[in-house]
Design an enzyme around this catalytic site. Structure first.
Site, PDB file in Angstrom:
ATOM      1  N   ASN A   1      45.666  52.655  34.559  1.00 15.07           N
ATOM      2  CA  ASN A   1      45.166  50.972  34.827  1.00 15.07           C
ATOM      3  C   ASN A   1      45.406  49.906  35.384  1.00 15.07           C
ATOM      4  O   ASN A   1      46.999  49.362  35.736  1.00 15.07           O
ATOM      5  CB  ASN A   1      43.982  50.053  34.056  1.00 15.07           C
ATOM      6  CG  ASN A   1      42.778  49.523  34.236  1.00 15.07           C
ATOM      7  OD1 ASN A   1      42.183  49.344  35.299  1.00 15.07           O
ATOM      8  ND2 ASN A   1      43.327  48.449  33.393  1.00 15.07           N
TER       9      ASN A   1
ATOM     10  N   HIS B   1      44.587  45.687  36.982  1.00 10.25           N
ATOM     11  CA  HIS B   1      45.184  45.019  36.294  1.00 10.25           C
ATOM     12  C   HIS B   1      45.332  43.634  37.245  1.00 10.25           C
ATOM     13  O   HIS B   1      46.161  43.064  37.512  1.00 10.25           O
ATOM     14  CB  HIS B   1      45.165  44.655  34.905  1.00 10.25           C
ATOM     15  CG  HIS B   1      44.137  43.286  34.623  1.00 10.25           C
ATOM     16  ND1 HIS B   1      43.142  43.081  33.743  1.00 10.25           N
ATOM     17  CD2 HIS B   1      44.669  41.533  33.951  1.00 10.25           C
ATOM     18  CE1 HIS B   1      42.597  42.318  33.794  1.00 10.25           C
ATOM     19  NE2 HIS B   1      43.246  41.558  33.807  1.00 10.25           N
TER      20      HIS B   1
HETATM   21  C1  GRF Z   1      40.566  45.355  41.089  1.00  5.16           C
HETATM   22  O1  GRF Z   1      41.181  43.639  41.201  1.00  5.16           O
HETATM   23  C2  GRF Z   1      40.558  45.549  39.753  1.00  5.16           C
HETATM   24  O2  GRF Z   1      42.525  45.198  39.647  1.00  5.16           O
HETATM   25  C3  GRF Z   1      39.915  45.243  38.959  1.00  5.16           C
HETATM   26  O3  GRF Z   1      38.534  45.260  38.902  1.00  5.16           O
HETATM   27  C4  GRF Z   1      39.369  45.162  40.038  1.00  5.16           C
HETATM   28  C5  GRF Z   1      38.617  46.384  41.521  1.00  5.16           C
HETATM   29  O4  GRF Z   1      38.468  45.813  43.251  1.00  5.16           O
HETATM   30  N1  GRF Z   1      40.351  46.069  37.287  1.00  5.16           N
HETATM   31  P1  GRF Z   1      38.060  47.392  43.745  1.00  5.16           P
HETATM   32  O5  GRF Z   1      36.720  47.758  43.868  1.00  5.16           O
HETATM   33  O6  GRF Z   1      38.652  48.477  44.118  1.00  5.16           O
HETATM   34  O7  GRF Z   1      37.748  47.183  45.396  1.00  5.16           O
END
Ligand code: GRF
Length: 192
Positions: A109, A111
């Protein structure tokens, strides 16, 4: 080395999904995104999948009796596509033991904070409101705890400005690079 088969799970915008797809298609990752899993049938990420010719499984959790039921369907699809690595990228649901045991050690994942600081869905806003001076991104293996699991990579940068949109753009740009580099690292170290 065989090409690795990746699945991406996303719920919304999908900029990380697109970054990983482009890196695969452009040869920066020795891999192929073979499936997008999306729990929001109206999400923008599905349009990106169509544009790049990536198969998508879009579902509405409300159509299932339980999380276990839809995850069993997802696991069957991952097995069918012989997926080596599941990349969560803005997938706004916790995984149950159905997914976690079937793909143990093969789910990561991303984050947008330096974990363990600012867990949860509003990480960038919370760090900004807190007034931190160093921001960053974490990529970790997924376990049952929210944003828990072994950290694979982290990258930090200083930001003392007051423009939230600018900060968000910087974090997303870093995310895209770090996700690509981290997938490559896992492949190079034969961890997937
Ligand atoms: C990202 O900031 C990721 O770290 C978090 O959700 C967001 C998703 O952004 N878990 P995207 O949909 O990839 O533009």
């Amino acid at each position: 080395m065989a090409t690795k088969r990746l699945a991406v799970f996303a719920s919304g915008n999908g900029s990380n999904f697109e970054a990983v797809v482009r890196a695969c298609q452009g040869g920066r990752i020795r891999g192929e995104v073979v499936l997008l899993v999306c729990d929001k049938p109206q999400a923008y990420v599905l349009r990106r999948a169509k544009e790049y010719g990536i198969e998508a499984f879009a579902f509405n959790p409300k159509d299932y009796a339980s999380k276990g039921e839809y995850e069993r369907e997802i696991v069957a699809l991952l097995d069918l596509h012989k997926v080596d690595l599941v990349c969560l990228a803005g997938y706004m649901r916790l995984l149950s033991s159905v997914m976690l045991t079937s793909y143990e050690g093969r789910i990561i994942n991303i984050h947008p904070s330096l974990l363990p600081a600012f867990k949860g869905a509003r990480a960038i806003e919370q760090a900004f409101e807190y007034g931190v001076k160093i921001y960053g991104v974490t990529i970790h293996f997924v376990e049952e705890a929210v944003d828990g699991g072994e950290i694979i990579s982290q990258q930090a940068f200083p930001y003392e400005g007051s423009d939230f949109d600018e900060l968000e753009r910087m974090i997303h740009a870093l995310e895209h690079e770090l996700y690509i580099n981290t997938i490559n690292k896992l492949i190079a170290e034969s961890r997937i």
